[in-house]
Design a protein around this motif. Structure first.
Motif: not given
Length: 383
Positions: A271-281, A283-289, A296-304
């Motif tokens: 089992e592995m955990l991958f993470a980053h602050c952007t993902i092509p829109l 490729m996701v079912e929905h996302y949050e900013l 801790g500034i600007g905009v990162g994307i939490r994509g699902y």
């Protein structure tokens, strides 16, 4: 599919009888193709050129044709055979001769379903190579200082992929952002990047994005997510091998892939955990900013992304190494102490975790939906 099928036939065989077998065999495959016969004048001009070895006794004919064929195309030789009239034996002799002379090839033989699938896959690979040939990919700013192993070999990239790497100073982007008088900062970064893409005629780029934190007090995460969704490959941190991996992914699958860091690995369970602050829109079912994690500034994307089969892919900057592994996206998560898009992936082969811990190709890897290992393997084998 743009498949051209050329034929090799011994003069000892009756053309009428061989022709009837040809019609029956090729018709059973259920694919679109153009039968060229024994006229090789335009060999290599189609997306996929296939040599149908119809009979035995054709080895000498192929050898005489080889200088012409090699001049017209540098692609591997694909030898199709039904197995009738000693055609498989002849194909094996031809392939052995090619390999003795350091040329690539493959015999396509088996049940009709397998042959049809194989020709479809090889067509996708050839189409992807053609898409990449003659393209331009930008390096906007130098690679981030911490990417000490993520250099690229421009000559190898041009020779093997047909991609020209174009260096663009980060100052050009920062100046472009300052000229965008209207809109929120993430939108201004997006528009300024589009100007650079158009000016330099780029099909994609990688961005030294952390410089934006101090220069314009924001991030490129949302801009990259939008551009990737529009078909412009957009990578993070100036990581050129990751960008090349995304370019290959985009050419093969129509999506850039999720460029992510492995954050946790369980060598015993896979089992592995991958993470980053952007993902092509796209490729996701929905996302949050959210905010960008490190700053801790600007905009990162939490994509699902949709749970299910995924493939992890990466090439080295000289294209001598590659890695691909299939697995299952078992869940998306949203812990506050990680980059915003977080994917927990269960590798199909637990032993492949050793690659990440003993011989990785840098830190960033590209995650794509679906089981795509064979497609990536075939692409790399064709370089």
């Amino acid at each position: 599919m743009d498949i051209a099928i050329y034929t090799l036939t011994s003069e000892l065989h009756d053309e009428k009888a061989v022709g009837a077998v040809t019609q029956e065999f090729l018709g059973s495959l259920g694919i679109d193709y153009t039968l060229k016969g024994n006229d090789y004048a335009d060999y290599g001009s189609s997306t996929l050129s296939v040599i149908y070895v119809r009979t035995g006794g054709t080895e000498g004919i192929f050898k005489r044709l080889l200088p012409q064929l090699r001049q017209q195309s540098q692609a591997p030789f694909y030898l199709l055979t039904s197995g009738k009239s000693n055609s498989l034996a002849a194909s094996m002799e031809i392939l052995s001769y090619l390999q003795q002379n350091y040329m690539q090839g493959e015999i396509i033989h088996g049940c009709t379903d397998y042959i049809a699938r194989r020709l479809t896959t090889l067509t996708k690979v050839s189409e992807a190579k053609r898409k990449l040939n003659g393209t331009r990919y930008g390096i906007i700013g130098q690679p981030s200082d911490w990417l000490i192993s993520s250099a690229a070999d421009p000559k190898a990239v041009r020779t093997k992929l047909g991609i020209d790497l174009i260096e663009v100073p980060i100052e050009e982007l920062i100046e472009g952002v300052s000229k965008m008088a209207q809109g929120e900062m993430p939108d201004r970064i997006y528009e300024a990047l589009k100007v650079i893409v158009e000016k330099h005629q780029l099909q994609g780029f990688t961005l030294r994005c952390f410089d934006l934190l101090t220069a314009v007090h924001n991030t490129g995460c949302l801009a990259l997510a939008r551009l990737n969704a529009e078909g412009i490959v957009a990578g993070c941190e100036g990581d050129v091998p990751a960008m090349l991996s995304m370019a290959i992914t985009n050419a093969l699958l129509g999506v850039s892939g999720f460029q992510a860091n492995p954050s946790q690995i369980n060598p015993e369970t896979g089992e592995m955990l991958f993470a980053h602050c952007t993902i092509p829109l796209n490729m996701v079912e929905h996302y949050e900013l959210d905010t960008h994690f490190e700053s801790g500034i600007g905009v990162g994307i939490r994509g699902y992304m949709k749970e299910g089969p995924v493939t992890i892919f990466k090439v080295s900057g000289d294209l001598k190494r590659s890695f691909m592994a299939e697995g299952e996206l078992v869940r998306n998560q949203a812990k506050p102490d990680l980059c915003r898009t977080q994917q927990v992936i269960q590798l199909a082969d637990t032993q492949q975790t050793s690659y990440f811990l003993t011989h990785p190709i840098g830190n960033h890897h590209i995650i794509t939906p679906g089981n795509n290992c064979k497609l990536f393997e075939d692409f790399m084998a064709a370089l």
